[in-house]
Design an enzyme around this catalytic site. Structure first.
Site, mmCIF file in Angstrom:
data_model
loop_
_atom_site.group_PDB
_atom_site.id
_atom_site.type_symbol
_atom_site.label_atom_id
_atom_site.label_comp_id
_atom_site.label_asym_id
_atom_site.label_seq_id
_atom_site.Cartn_x
_atom_site.Cartn_y
_atom_site.Cartn_z
ATOM 1 N N GLU A 132 -19.219 36.087 -19.899
ATOM 2 C CA GLU A 132 -19.278 36.712 -18.579
ATOM 3 C C GLU A 132 -20.736 36.941 -18.186
ATOM 4 O O GLU A 132 -21.463 37.681 -18.853
ATOM 5 C CB GLU A 132 -18.523 38.039 -18.557
ATOM 6 C CG GLU A 132 -18.478 38.653 -17.171
ATOM 7 C CD GLU A 132 -17.761 39.987 -17.120
ATOM 8 O OE1 GLU A 132 -17.166 40.296 -16.078
ATOM 9 O OE2 GLU A 132 -17.804 40.725 -18.128
ATOM 10 N N CYS A 169 -15.814 41.866 -11.867
ATOM 11 C CA CYS A 169 -15.056 41.442 -13.050
ATOM 12 C C CYS A 169 -13.963 40.453 -12.691
ATOM 13 O O CYS A 169 -13.508 39.688 -13.533
ATOM 14 C CB CYS A 169 -14.472 42.649 -13.765
ATOM 15 S SG CYS A 169 -13.403 43.677 -12.725
ATOM 16 N N LYS A 191 -18.082 60.111 -14.537
ATOM 17 C CA LYS A 191 -19.455 59.746 -14.876
ATOM 18 C C LYS A 191 -19.797 58.493 -14.070
ATOM 19 O O LYS A 191 -19.362 57.399 -14.396
ATOM 20 C CB LYS A 191 -19.599 59.471 -16.367
ATOM 21 C CG LYS A 191 -21.017 59.066 -16.785
ATOM 22 C CD LYS A 191 -21.078 58.735 -18.270
ATOM 23 C CE LYS A 191 -22.462 58.257 -18.695
ATOM 24 N NZ LYS A 191 -22.870 56.992 -18.042
ATOM 25 N N GLU A 232 -10.609 48.971 -17.918
ATOM 26 C CA GLU A 232 -10.747 47.810 -17.042
ATOM 27 C C GLU A 232 -12.073 47.149 -17.416
ATOM 28 O O GLU A 232 -13.146 47.636 -17.082
ATOM 29 C CB GLU A 232 -10.758 48.222 -15.570
ATOM 30 C CG GLU A 232 -10.825 47.042 -14.619
ATOM 31 C CD GLU A 232 -10.958 47.462 -13.163
ATOM 32 O OE1 GLU A 232 -11.718 46.799 -12.429
ATOM 33 O OE2 GLU A 232 -10.314 48.455 -12.768
#
Length: 488
Positions: free
Chosen positions: A391, A290, A182, A255
């Protein structure tokens, strides 16, 4: 698919590429992809909904039934052929990706080549999914074998759209699984074009690229016909995937996010550290990584020397048109994300941090409709501030000062994240001590941002589960069976 900018090579087929053909969604919709650099529509594409999940999984299961019986050399040859397609069409795919997600075309080219290298790496590992023999005496044989799990679903992020598609498909395919990818809702076009280019290399249903909405993703994760799930995404999405996978007790590889630290000790070279801080922020991807080291902990004795060099070091990163080969920094993925990043910048100023450089791009009419933010660096930051705790996934670097090692490590490890860390020192003892103490899955010593083909990558704490990129991922995509043979 309808092309709205004919100078870029878009997928020529309409529908969802799964099961060996392009199928119109029964429950989804037709969506328009938007160029984040100018806000203009690029192309329309089909998006699956919850009602399409059963058909997609059924096609992948049919593909698995054939692929699991293929020989290791056959699988390796197919993966190498897919890699060759990427290399042969790297320029076309890089241009499409730059238009769709805002990354500079020069960096998109690198991503395509990394994708090819990953497929080639796992092609070379197909014979390493081995079992063992267990001694039981002369009258019996006991051995183990590694078998593919079945249908592996992987949901990937928007910051490296095509690279993630190849990276996350390589290991499952190498050991005989079928895959459903996806792609990111915000940037699926390069993945769809790749599916078109490799048509015929794999048996129908083995490699399925299916853009879908959230309901489709949720249905995929919880479907009993899916044997394993992987995600590249946020912590919140990771938690949702874990909940969905629990319904059928399937393995999950995650992840997730990072709020990563760069630690510079008193003996580090200020000029080298300043350069590393800029490199580690991945400004060429607008900080949308990330692994970006977005918290820089500078020892008090070198803090000022490093800070005075930062503006000069970051000057080479100037936001511009992602399709221009000279552009070093593209746009954020969307205007919505642009607003989110600006909110963080505003909170940094409101909480007392000093903005050394950066903020929204102003004065360039050609960029006015895009999602452009300049490299932004805050100094006088404390760990209590939002910009140091959360973040941002944008081009915002927070600089903190330290003098006591124990206190600094406590701040570094205080967050729920634990993905990467960069340590700068000339003292080998300090380097090993700090690498042992930091809670992160990837540590660089006197370097930053390096990803080595074959090296495992993954996070501690809420930055993820499992490791990808190395032989550990190959094993994770198999299940072990023990066989006992009575020879009497």
């Amino acid at each position: 698919m309808t092309s709205l900018q004919p100078d870029i090579r878009f997928p020529s087929r309409a529908g969802l590429p799964f099961g060996g053909s392009w199928v119109n969604p029964v429950a989804g919709s037709i969506v328009t992809s938007v160029n984040p650099a100018n806000g203009r529509p690029l192309a329309t594409f089909a998006e699956a909904g919850a009602g399409d999940v059963d058909a997609v999984v059924a096609a992948a299961k049919a593909g698995f039934s054939a692929w699991r019986r293929s020989s290791p050399p056959e699988r390796a040859a197919a993966l190498r052929q897919m890699a060759g397609v990427l290399r042969d069409n790297a320029e076309e795919l890089a241009i499409l990706e730059a238009a769709d997600c805002g990354n500079p075309v020069r960096n998109a080219r690198i991503d395509v080549l990394i994708a090819a290298a990953s497929l080639e790496f796992f092609a070379g590992l197909v014979t390493e999914a081995k079992g063992d023999t267990i001694p039981v005496g002369p009258d019996a044989l006991n051995f183990t074998r590694r078998e593919p799990r079945g249908v592996v679903a992987r949901i990937v992020a928007f910051n490296h759209p095509l690279m993630f598609v190849a990276l996350k498909a390589a290991a499952p395919l190498a050991v005989g699984n079928s895959v459903i990818i996806k792609p990111a809702e915000q940037a699926p076009l390069s993945a769809l074009r790749f599916a078109e280019l490799i048509d015929g290399i794999l048996p129908p249903g083995v490699f399925n690229i299916v853009p879908g909405d959230r309901a489709f993703g949720a249905g995929l994760v919880s479907h009993p016909g899916v044997a394993m799930v992987g995600l590249v995404g946020s912590i919140a999405t990771g938690k949702a995937v874990l909940r969905g996978a629990a319904e059928t007790i399937k393995p999950v590889v995650l992840e997730l996010g990072g709020k990563n630290a760069l630690i510079a000790c008193a003996d580090a070279d200020p000029e080298v550290v300043a350069r590393a801080m800029i490199t580690g922020m991945n400004f060429n991807w607008c900080g949308q990584s990330c692994g970006s080291t977005s918290r820089a902990f500078l020892h008090a004795s070198i803090h000022d020397d490093v800070v005075e060099r930062l503006v000069g070091e970051v000057a080479s990163f100037v936001p511009g048109n992602p399709l221009d080969p000279a552009t070093t920094m593209g746009s954020l993925i969307s205007r919505a994300h642009y607003d989110r990043v600006l909110d963080y910048i505003g909170s940094g100023e409101a909480e007392g941090a000093r903005m050394l450089v950066g903020g929204p791009v102003e004065g360039d009419a050609s960029l006015a409709e895009g999602a452009f933010v300049s490299p932004t660096i805050f100094v006088d930051v404390t760990s209590a501030m939002r910009i140091a705790r959360e973040e941002i996934f944008g081009p915002v670097l927070s600089v903190l000062k330290w003098s006591d090692e124990d206190a600094m490590l406590e701040e570094v490890n205080a967050l729920e994240y634990g993905l990467t860390c960069s340590i700068w020192t000339r003292d080998i003892s300090a380097a090993h001590r700090l690498s042992h103490e930091v809670e992160a899955g990837q540590v660089w010593i006197n370097d930053v941002g390096k990803h080595i083909t074959g090296a495992p990558f993954g996070g501690y704490k809420q930055s993820g589960l499992g490791r990808e990129g190395g032989i550990e991922e190959l094993y994770a995509c198999t299940q072990e069976k023990n066989v006992y043979v009575n020879l009497t």
